[in-house]
Design a protein around this motif. Structure first.
Motif, PDB file in Angstrom:
ATOM      1  N   UNK A   1     -54.562 -10.739   2.570  1.00 58.92           N
ATOM      2  CA  UNK A   1     -55.342 -11.573   1.635  1.00 58.92           C
ATOM      3  C   UNK A   1     -56.820 -11.192   1.678  1.00 58.92           C
ATOM      4  N   UNK A   2     -57.432 -11.072   0.503  1.00 61.51           N
ATOM      5  CA  UNK A   2     -58.855 -10.744   0.457  1.00 61.51           C
ATOM      6  C   UNK A   2     -59.697 -12.023   0.467  1.00 61.51           C
ATOM      7  N   UNK A   3     -60.799 -11.949   1.187  1.00 63.55           N
ATOM      8  CA  UNK A   3     -61.749 -13.064   1.181  1.00 63.55           C
ATOM      9  C   UNK A   3     -62.744 -12.817   0.041  1.00 63.55           C
ATOM     10  N   UNK A   4     -62.358 -13.285  -1.158  1.00 61.68           N
ATOM     11  CA  UNK A   4     -63.112 -12.966  -2.378  1.00 61.68           C
ATOM     12  C   UNK A   4     -64.559 -13.434  -2.312  1.00 61.68           C
ATOM     13  N   UNK A   5     -64.753 -14.605  -1.715  1.00 56.68           N
ATOM     14  CA  UNK A   5     -66.106 -15.166  -1.680  1.00 56.68           C
ATOM     15  C   UNK A   5     -67.027 -14.248  -0.862  1.00 56.68           C
ATOM     16  N   UNK A   6     -66.496 -13.817   0.264  1.00 54.78           N
ATOM     17  CA  UNK A   6     -67.268 -12.943   1.154  1.00 54.78           C
ATOM     18  C   UNK A   6     -67.484 -11.574   0.483  1.00 54.78           C
ATOM     19  N   UNK A   7     -66.429 -11.051  -0.110  1.00 55.54           N
ATOM     20  CA  UNK A   7     -66.534  -9.737  -0.756  1.00 55.54           C
ATOM     21  C   UNK A   7     -67.565  -9.790  -1.892  1.00 55.54           C
ATOM     22  N   UNK A   8     -67.487 -10.806  -2.719  1.00 59.72           N
ATOM     23  CA  UNK A   8     -68.413 -10.881  -3.858  1.00 59.72           C
ATOM     24  C   UNK A   8     -69.863 -11.009  -3.399  1.00 59.72           C
ATOM     25  N   UNK A   9     -70.050 -11.666  -2.266  1.00 58.03           N
ATOM     26  CA  UNK A   9     -71.413 -11.819  -1.736  1.00 58.03           C
ATOM     27  C   UNK A   9     -71.986 -10.465  -1.291  1.00 58.03           C
ATOM     28  N   UNK A  10     -71.109  -9.487  -1.040  1.00 54.12           N
ATOM     29  CA  UNK A  10     -71.576  -8.146  -0.659  1.00 54.12           C
ATOM     30  C   UNK A  10     -72.207  -7.398  -1.844  1.00 54.12           C
ATOM     31  N   UNK A  11     -71.927  -7.830  -3.065  1.00 54.83           N
ATOM     32  CA  UNK A  11     -72.377  -7.091  -4.251  1.00 54.83           C
ATOM     33  C   UNK A  11     -73.479  -7.866  -4.973  1.00 54.83           C
ATOM     34  N   UNK A  12     -74.737  -7.518  -4.719  1.00 53.08           N
ATOM     35  CA  UNK A  12     -75.838  -8.277  -5.313  1.00 53.08           C
ATOM     36  C   UNK A  12     -75.756  -8.351  -6.843  1.00 53.08           C
ATOM     37  N   UNK A  13     -75.294  -7.286  -7.476  1.00 59.87           N
ATOM     38  CA  UNK A  13     -75.300  -7.237  -8.949  1.00 59.87           C
ATOM     39  C   UNK A  13     -74.380  -8.301  -9.557  1.00 59.87           C
ATOM     40  N   UNK A  14     -73.361  -8.701  -8.805  1.00 68.22           N
ATOM     41  CA  UNK A  14     -72.381  -9.640  -9.357  1.00 68.22           C
ATOM     42  C   UNK A  14     -72.968 -11.032  -9.580  1.00 68.22           C
ATOM     43  N   UNK A  15     -74.140 -11.295  -9.000  1.00 62.71           N
ATOM     44  CA  UNK A  15     -74.718 -12.619  -9.229  1.00 62.71           C
ATOM     45  C   UNK A  15     -75.801 -12.609 -10.308  1.00 62.71           C
ATOM     46  N   UNK A  16     -75.935 -11.494 -11.026  1.00 69.42           N
ATOM     47  CA  UNK A  16     -76.933 -11.502 -12.101  1.00 69.42           C
ATOM     48  C   UNK A  16     -76.332 -12.043 -13.410  1.00 69.42           C
ATOM     49  N   UNK A  17     -77.230 -12.349 -14.334  1.00 71.79           N
ATOM     50  CA  UNK A  17     -76.778 -12.813 -15.641  1.00 71.79           C
ATOM     51  C   UNK A  17     -77.009 -11.737 -16.688  1.00 71.79           C
ATOM     52  N   UNK A  18     -76.182 -11.765 -17.717  1.00 73.13           N
ATOM     53  CA  UNK A  18     -76.348 -10.872 -18.862  1.00 73.13           C
ATOM     54  C   UNK A  18     -76.295 -11.734 -20.114  1.00 73.13           C
ATOM     55  N   UNK A  19     -77.334 -11.635 -20.923  1.00 78.49           N
ATOM     56  CA  UNK A  19     -77.435 -12.472 -22.124  1.00 78.49           C
ATOM     57  C   UNK A  19     -77.245 -13.961 -21.806  1.00 78.49           C
ATOM     58  N   UNK A  20     -77.822 -14.367 -20.687  1.00 79.02           N
ATOM     59  CA  UNK A  20     -77.782 -15.784 -20.324  1.00 79.02           C
ATOM     60  C   UNK A  20     -76.452 -16.276 -19.753  1.00 79.02           C
ATOM     61  N   UNK A  21     -75.510 -15.329 -19.560  1.00 77.36           N
ATOM     62  CA  UNK A  21     -74.190 -15.698 -19.013  1.00 77.36           C
ATOM     63  C   UNK A  21     -73.970 -14.951 -17.701  1.00 77.36           C
ATOM     64  N   UNK A  22     -73.195 -15.535 -16.789  1.00 72.80           N
ATOM     65  CA  UNK A  22     -72.892 -14.791 -15.556  1.00 72.80           C
ATOM     66  C   UNK A  22     -72.187 -13.472 -15.899  1.00 72.80           C
ATOM     67  N   UNK A  23     -72.633 -12.405 -15.262  1.00 67.70           N
ATOM     68  CA  UNK A  23     -72.008 -11.093 -15.526  1.00 67.70           C
ATOM     69  C   UNK A  23     -70.534 -11.106 -15.138  1.00 67.70           C
ATOM     70  N   UNK A  24     -69.694 -10.619 -16.064  1.00 68.11           N
ATOM     71  CA  UNK A  24     -68.288 -10.326 -15.739  1.00 68.11           C
ATOM     72  C   UNK A  24     -68.155  -8.814 -15.874  1.00 68.11           C
ATOM     73  N   UNK A  25     -68.037  -8.118 -14.756  1.00 66.67           N
ATOM     74  CA  UNK A  25     -68.057  -6.654 -14.798  1.00 66.67           C
ATOM     75  C   UNK A  25     -66.636  -6.092 -14.794  1.00 66.67           C
ATOM     76  N   UNK A  26     -66.204  -5.644 -15.963  1.00 68.73           N
ATOM     77  CA  UNK A  26     -64.853  -5.092 -16.120  1.00 68.73           C
ATOM     78  C   UNK A  26     -64.916  -3.643 -16.600  1.00 68.73           C
ATOM     79  N   UNK A  27     -65.931  -2.907 -16.150  1.00 69.70           N
ATOM     80  CA  UNK A  27     -66.006  -1.489 -16.506  1.00 69.70           C
ATOM     81  C   UNK A  27     -65.906  -0.624 -15.252  1.00 69.70           C
ATOM     82  N   UNK A  28     -65.043  -1.048 -14.350  1.00 69.23           N
ATOM     83  CA  UNK A  28     -64.917  -0.380 -13.054  1.00 69.23           C
ATOM     84  C   UNK A  28     -64.334   1.027 -13.145  1.00 69.23           C
ATOM     85  N   UNK A  29     -63.565   1.292 -14.203  1.00 65.74           N
ATOM     86  CA  UNK A  29     -62.999   2.634 -14.327  1.00 65.74           C
ATOM     87  C   UNK A  29     -64.077   3.652 -14.708  1.00 65.74           C
TER      88      UNK A  29
END
Ligand SMILES: *Cc1c(COP(=O)(O)O)cnc(C)c1O
Length: 404
Positions: A1-29
């Motif tokens: 099982x992954x500890x998603x909360x801990x993992x996400x905290x490792x990625x500073x960019x994941x807490x930024x906003x884009x166009x006033x909305x929380x970033x959802x980054x789905x361009x990983x490929x």
């Protein structure tokens, strides 16, 4: 099982906003995000021991050299190569493929045959076309079916004693198909052909064992595995790397130079002319350490969950078609809404803070096969969540409403 909360905290960019909305980054490929642990390594390099490697006797140069070579060993261990000198640092997958293609231009003759697959990225098509133009070799293509799987019966028919090289990607970046590379490698070897596997899209999801695969060349980019851009690797079996001539001339790649004759350095330096991306190489090692600490089994299992969840939810939207329905696939969903251009969908999703890729994904032959200009591609990584997929699904519904 992954500890998603801990993992996400490792990625500073994941807490930024884009166009006033929380970033959802789905361009990983296209490229993955970078954890703080890797960013720290980059900052440490430029803050504390930035120096050119292999040349200086001074302390900084030695420290940089030691860390750069230690990272090579990390990469060797990760891919289970027999020797560290079988790992060549490159600027990425494209560079690695061109290095091998260029090397083979002196080994191929007119009438020799090269096999690629219909699922390739442009970087795994164009260098071979250039090679064929130069040598008179012939390019043949393993076709695909409607699910986006290679037709292996056709592969069998293409192989013969003239086949010298087979180049296939491990996992398709456009559709997510996992190709049966074990079978492809084994059958190529039966006719004496060498095999290069493009692992750029596989390495974020699986941990390849180059010795178990018995593959001749395997290539990858660090920036798709939580590392920085501009660095990657070429694995080559020692015997093959010895057979290939150097790719570029310059510093680092020579043993002795005079105006009458130059002798080349041994592996791996023969292929590493000039000052490399030192910091990038060290960070590449750190990225692999980071992903291995999480564990590829856990990553793959979780990403399959995300894939199933997203596929099911998206298919409930009327008029949505998914391209790439292979039985074996990774967490990539390529889709279109009936009658709506993928670019328009991507633009609306961006307004909602959702990053997806639209277009042909550097794989135009696949788009031609399906007779479409491109797709919307959402690609998931181990730091994504089901809640983010819910956001995507409602975003696609909104796009459909606005555009139809
Ligand atoms: C991304 C990718 C490439 C190209 O990688 P670069 O890092 O741009 O050189 C090649 N093949 C596949 C399958 C890819 O996904």
């Amino acid at each position: 099982m992954l500890d998603l909360k801990k993992i996400r905290a490792d990625f500073p960019i994941l807490s930024r906003e884009v166009n006033g909305k929380p970033l959802v980054y789905f361009d990983n490929a296209a490229t993955s995000q970078t954890p703080q642990q890797v960013i720290d390594v980059i900052v440490d390099y430029y803050s504390n021991y930035n120096a050119n490697i292999h040349r200086g006797v001074h302390t900084l140069s030695q420290e940089a050299t030691d860390k750069y070579e230690a990272a090579r060993h990390t990469i060797q261990k990760h891919f289970n190569a027999a020797h560290a000198h079988e790992i060549i640092y490159t600027s990425g997958t494209t560079h690695s493929i061109n290095l091998v293609a260029s090397g083979f231009s002196s080994l191929l003759q007119k009438g020799d045959e090269i096999i690629v697959s219909a699922l390739e990225h442009h970087s795994n098509i164009v260098p071979w076309q250039m090679l064929c133009e130069k040598t008179g070799a012939i390019l043949k293509v393993i076709p695909m079916n409607q699910d986006g799987e290679l037709v292996m019966a056709e592969y069998d028919k293409l192989l013969n004693e003239n086949t010298k090289l087979v180049f296939v990607n491990h996992i398709s970046n456009a559709l997510g198909t996992i190709n049966p590379i074990e079978e492809i490698i084994e059958k190529a070897h039966q006719v004496g052909a060498a095999v290069l596997i493009d692992g750029a899209q596989a390495c974020p999801h699986v941990k390849p064992d180059v010795q178990a695969l018995d593959v001749d060349f395997y290539v990858a980019s660090a920036h798709k595995i939580c590392g920085p851009t501009g660095v990657g690797m070429l694995y080559g079996k020692e015997e093959w790397l010895n057979k290939l001539p150097p790719y570029q001339g310059g510093g680092e790649m020579i043993a002795e130079v005079s105006f009458t004759k130059t002798t080349y350095a041994g592996l791996p330096h023969k292929f590493e002319a000039g000052t490399p991306n030192i910091c990038g190489g060290i960070a590449f090692g750190a990225a692999l350490d980071y992903m291995n600490a999480i564990g590829f089994d856990a990553i793959a299992k979780y990403e399959q969950e995300l894939l199933e969840y997203a596929t099911k939810a998206l298919l409930e939207i009327e008029g949505l078609k998914i391209y790439g329905t292979a039985k074996n696939k990774t967490s990539v969903v390529s889709f279109n809404l009936e009658g709506i251009h993928p670019y328009d969908v991507g633009t609306i999703l961006d307004k909602l803070g959702i990053a997806v890729r639209t277009g042909h994904h550097c794989a135009q032959p696949i788009m031609d096969y399906f007779k479409i200009p491109g797709t919307v591609r959402a690609s998931f990584a181990f730091y994504n969540t089901k809640e983010e997929i819910d956001t995507l699904v409602s975003g696609v519904k909104k796009a459909k409403m606005m555009l139809s």
